[in-house]
Design a protein around this motif. Structure first.
Motif, short mmCIF file in Angstrom:
data_model
loop_
_atom_site.label_atom_id
_atom_site.label_comp_id
_atom_site.label_asym_id
_atom_site.label_seq_id
_atom_site.Cartn_x
_atom_site.Cartn_y
_atom_site.Cartn_z
N THR A 177 -18.97 22.23 -30.65
CA THR A 177 -20.42 22.01 -30.64
C THR A 177 -21.07 22.55 -29.37
N ALA A 178 -20.28 22.66 -28.32
CA ALA A 178 -20.82 23.19 -27.06
C ALA A 178 -21.10 24.69 -27.17
N GLN A 179 -20.60 25.34 -28.23
CA GLN A 179 -20.77 26.78 -28.39
C GLN A 179 -21.94 27.13 -29.31
N PHE A 180 -22.75 26.13 -29.67
CA PHE A 180 -23.90 26.38 -30.55
C PHE A 180 -24.74 27.56 -30.03
N PRO A 181 -25.20 28.47 -30.92
CA PRO A 181 -25.32 28.35 -32.37
C PRO A 181 -24.04 28.65 -33.16
N CYS A 182 -22.98 29.04 -32.47
CA CYS A 182 -21.72 29.22 -33.18
C CYS A 182 -21.13 27.84 -33.49
N GLY A 183 -20.13 27.80 -34.33
CA GLY A 183 -19.51 26.53 -34.68
C GLY A 183 -19.15 26.49 -36.15
N ILE A 184 -18.79 25.31 -36.61
CA ILE A 184 -18.33 25.14 -37.98
C ILE A 184 -19.11 24.00 -38.64
N ASP A 185 -19.58 24.23 -39.85
CA ASP A 185 -20.20 23.17 -40.64
C ASP A 185 -19.13 22.57 -41.56
N CYS A 186 -19.18 21.25 -41.73
CA CYS A 186 -18.17 20.57 -42.54
C CYS A 186 -18.82 19.67 -43.59
N TYR A 187 -18.10 19.51 -44.68
CA TYR A 187 -18.40 18.45 -45.64
C TYR A 187 -17.14 17.61 -45.77
N LEU A 188 -17.29 16.30 -45.62
CA LEU A 188 -16.19 15.38 -45.78
C LEU A 188 -16.29 14.82 -47.19
N VAL A 189 -15.22 14.96 -47.97
CA VAL A 189 -15.29 14.76 -49.41
C VAL A 189 -14.35 13.66 -49.87
N ALA A 190 -14.84 12.80 -50.74
CA ALA A 190 -14.01 11.78 -51.40
C ALA A 190 -14.54 11.60 -52.82
N GLY A 191 -13.72 11.93 -53.81
CA GLY A 191 -14.15 11.79 -55.20
C GLY A 191 -15.37 12.65 -55.50
N ALA A 192 -16.41 12.04 -56.05
CA ALA A 192 -17.63 12.76 -56.40
C ALA A 192 -18.67 12.68 -55.31
N THR A 193 -18.29 12.19 -54.12
CA THR A 193 -19.24 12.02 -53.03
C THR A 193 -18.83 12.82 -51.80
N LEU A 194 -19.81 13.07 -50.94
CA LEU A 194 -19.52 13.79 -49.71
C LEU A 194 -20.52 13.43 -48.63
N ILE A 195 -20.15 13.75 -47.40
CA ILE A 195 -21.00 13.58 -46.23
C ILE A 195 -21.10 14.93 -45.54
N GLY A 196 -22.31 15.33 -45.17
CA GLY A 196 -22.50 16.57 -44.43
C GLY A 196 -22.32 16.36 -42.94
N LEU A 197 -21.61 17.28 -42.31
CA LEU A 197 -21.39 17.25 -40.85
C LEU A 197 -21.71 18.63 -40.29
N PRO A 198 -23.00 18.91 -40.05
CA PRO A 198 -23.36 20.24 -39.53
C PRO A 198 -22.95 20.41 -38.08
N ARG A 199 -22.94 21.65 -37.64
CA ARG A 199 -22.52 21.95 -36.26
C ARG A 199 -23.46 21.37 -35.22
N THR A 200 -24.68 20.99 -35.63
CA THR A 200 -25.66 20.46 -34.69
C THR A 200 -25.46 18.96 -34.40
N THR A 201 -24.57 18.32 -35.14
CA THR A 201 -24.37 16.88 -34.99
C THR A 201 -23.37 16.59 -33.87
N GLN A 202 -23.76 15.71 -32.97
CA GLN A 202 -22.88 15.26 -31.90
C GLN A 202 -22.21 13.96 -32.34
N VAL A 203 -20.89 13.91 -32.22
CA VAL A 203 -20.14 12.72 -32.59
C VAL A 203 -19.46 12.18 -31.34
N GLU A 204 -19.76 10.92 -31.02
CA GLU A 204 -19.21 10.30 -29.81
C GLU A 204 -17.79 9.80 -30.10
N VAL A 205 -16.85 10.26 -29.30
CA VAL A 205 -15.44 9.84 -29.42
C VAL A 205 -15.00 9.31 -28.08
N ASN A 206 -14.42 8.11 -28.05
CA ASN A 206 -13.95 7.55 -26.79
C ASN A 206 -12.66 8.24 -26.35
#
Length: 206
Positions: A177-206
């Motif tokens: 994400t620090a390399q924006f605008p480069c990066g990877i967009d993701c979809y997290l998928v389970a069954g018939a549902t999904l969550i979008g995780l675009p490269r612009t989203t910051q995710v806090e990890v301890n």
């Protein structure tokens, strides 16, 4: 490789309109990161497609790749699945590739065997649209360690739980994400549902 017509599974009932509905759902998922989006509404009557790869490939991943891919967008399947590959090639004219860094779209079936993210195309500053989009199958979109997501499309912050993804995945993604605008967009998928995780989203990890 010739398509095996004896094991070919059905695609969309209405290729044009179903693909449009799925595409709108995918845009909605990226516009609202962390929100669970169901493709059931986009595919109300396609029972044949639901059953064709049941238990092997989530409906949301199958429908998304049918809607997004064609001969000009190389697809990398992390696990070789002849039936899945044949369905994409037949119904969408998808071009399959064994080279991760050339893929426009990627399907990851097993998060325990998650490849390093830096092996996928991340685009260039002049052409960030050339980055790969990953569809990652996860056990659940409602369980797992709570992580705080921030960025465009999120009102201040959102706590999201996704099972199966390792801390190493989140650390690798944070580095990208620090390399924006480069990066990877993701979809997290389970069954018939999904969550979008675009490269612009910051995710806090301890």
């Amino acid at each position: 490789m010739q398509i095996d017509m004896t094991t070919l599974v059905p695609g969309f009932n209405d290729p044009v309109h179903d693909a449009q509905r799925v595409f709108r759902a995918l845009l909605d998922a990226l516009a609202r990161p962390g929100s669970i989006v169901s493709l059931d509404a986009a595919l109300p009557a396609n029972h044949a497609m639901r059953d064709g790869l049941a238990g092997r490939v989530p409906l949301a991943a199958f429908a998304s790749l049918l809607a997004l891919t064609d001969y000009s967008t190389p697809v990398f399947l992390a696990r070789d699945d002849r039936t899945f590959g044949d369905a994409l090639r037949f119904h969408a004219s998808s071009a399959l590739t064994h080279k991760r860094d050339e893929a426009a779209f990627v399907y990851i079936d097993d998060v325990s065997q998650m490849p390093s993210l830096d092996g996928f195309a991340q685009g260039e500053p002049e052409t960030p649209e050339d980055a790969a989009t990953l569809f990652i199958r996860v056990p659940s979109l409602t369980e797992g360690e709570p992580l705080v997501w921030r960025g465009p499309g999120i009102d201040e912050a959102s706590t999201v739980r996704v099972a199966g993804l390792s801390r190493e995945f989140w650390r690798e993604r944070a580095a990208l994400t620090a390399q924006f605008p480069c990066g990877i967009d993701c979809y997290l998928v389970a069954g018939a549902t999904l969550i979008g995780l675009p490269r612009t989203t910051q995710v806090e990890v301890n």
